[in-house]
Enzyme design. Structure first.
Site, short mmCIF file in Angstrom:
data_model
loop_
_atom_site.label_atom_id
_atom_site.label_comp_id
_atom_site.label_asym_id
_atom_site.label_seq_id
_atom_site.Cartn_x
_atom_site.Cartn_y
_atom_site.Cartn_z
N TYR A 153 3.03 1.09 -1.27
CA TYR A 153 2.01 1.79 -0.49
C TYR A 153 0.66 1.21 -0.87
CZ TYR A 153 -0.30 5.92 1.64
OH TYR A 153 -1.07 6.76 2.41
N LYS A 181 4.05 0.15 3.19
CA LYS A 181 3.24 1.00 4.06
C LYS A 181 1.81 0.50 3.92
CE LYS A 181 1.57 5.66 4.99
NZ LYS A 181 1.54 7.09 4.57
#
Length: 310
Positions: A153, A181
């Site tokens: 992330y 992400k």
């Protein structure tokens, strides 16, 4: 859903087709709470079932939108187990385990595996702002800790530390680090990594859903999908069908709601829960230090939502 087979933490098992590991349309699901502020297990199950039935291939639990900084380790594990019970094998379940402490993150990754998650979302260690070699070592240690595939992330606006493209290239060599992400707002850097690795990139900012998909991303992890999962899924479906004009139109149509929910100055957890609650769907209050949206904001969100779905 394809996951790694069980293996010892020190012997990573290569994973197949990284772009297919978690699906395309993923929702960063809110964590429903009861009126008293405890975890709403039943509400989480009902919301998860609705999202999957409306087109979500996967659910990302205990992320930023899921208020992970204010949920306990036990609540995170219980949430995974409850959602797994509700959706079965109809959708992938990725759960956030990232903290600023490598040891704690490793513990959460192992707990997520026991609770039934299909993968873990690991944010860059925040506040301490480690250098890139330490960032890389952190992710590798977490990836070695369980048999679950890892989604990195990258959100430097919240953590204070970027996962630099060169670091991403090295991390892509680990067989269990399979996805990203992306909230880096570095479109060039993303394309550099896409061109040189098999990492499955997911847009983490809803305004980038189509743009990243068009250059080879796997899909999105969306906060806005909590309220309009079918509308966002339709963007990807149109693009895959070769109707790029329709995909672009559908993305543009969602822009007003994306802006209202994600660029209003309020966190997405606040706006998503406000709108879900107004629609009569499971949400509940946010936990402090977050504060609920006021009535004027809720009315504004609802008006934008209703224009989109009319």
């Amino acid at each position: 859903m394809t996951t790694a087979s069980a293996s010892s933490p020190g012997a990573p098992t290569p994973l197949p087709s990284r772009a297919a590991v978690f699906g395309r349309a993923l929702c960063a699901m809110v964590t429903p709470f009861t009126g008293s502020g405890s975890l709403d297990r039943d509400g989480a199950q009902r919301l998860a079932d609705r999202l999957v039935s409306a087109g979500c291939d996967g659910l990302v639990l205990s992320g930023t939108t899921g208020e992970s900084p204010t949920t306990s380790d036990a609540e995170k594990a219980e949430l995974v187990a409850a959602v797994r019970e509700a959706v079965g094998d109809r959708a992938s379940i990725v759960t956030g385990v990232g903290t600023s402490d490598t040891r704690h993150t490793v513990e959460l990754a192992r707990a997520a595996e026991k609770a039934g998650a299909d993968g873990v979302l690991v944010v860059t260690p925040y506040y301490s702002r480690p250098p890139q070699d330490a960032v890389e070592a952190h992710f590798r240690e977490v990836a070695d800790a369980s048999a679950l595939p890892v989604m990195l992330y990258d959100i430097p606006g919240r953590t204070g530390t970027r996962i630099e493209p060169d670091t991403m290239l090295r991390l892509a060599e680990h067989p269990r680090i399979v996805a990203v992400k992306d909230c880096s707002y570095d479109f060039l850097g993303v394309q550099k990594v896409l061109a040189r690795t098999g990492l499955a990139y997911y847009a983490g900012c809803d305004e980038h859903n189509l743009a990243l998909y068009a250059v080879g991303a796997a899909g999105y992890v969306s906060t806005v999908a909590n309220v309009v999962p079918d509308r966002l899924r339709a963007v990807l479906d149109a693009f895959d069908a070769g109707d790029t004009a329709s995909a672009a139109r559908r993305q543009r149509e969602a822009t007003e709601l994306v802006e209202a929910m994600m660029a209003s100055g309020l966190p997405g957890a606040v706006t998503a829960k406000a709108l879900l609650g107004d629609l009569g769907l499971p949400s509940g209050p946010v936990r402090a230090p977050l504060r609920p949206a006021d009535r004027e904001t809720v009315d504004g969100l609802r008006a934008v939502h209703d224009r989109l779905v009319a």
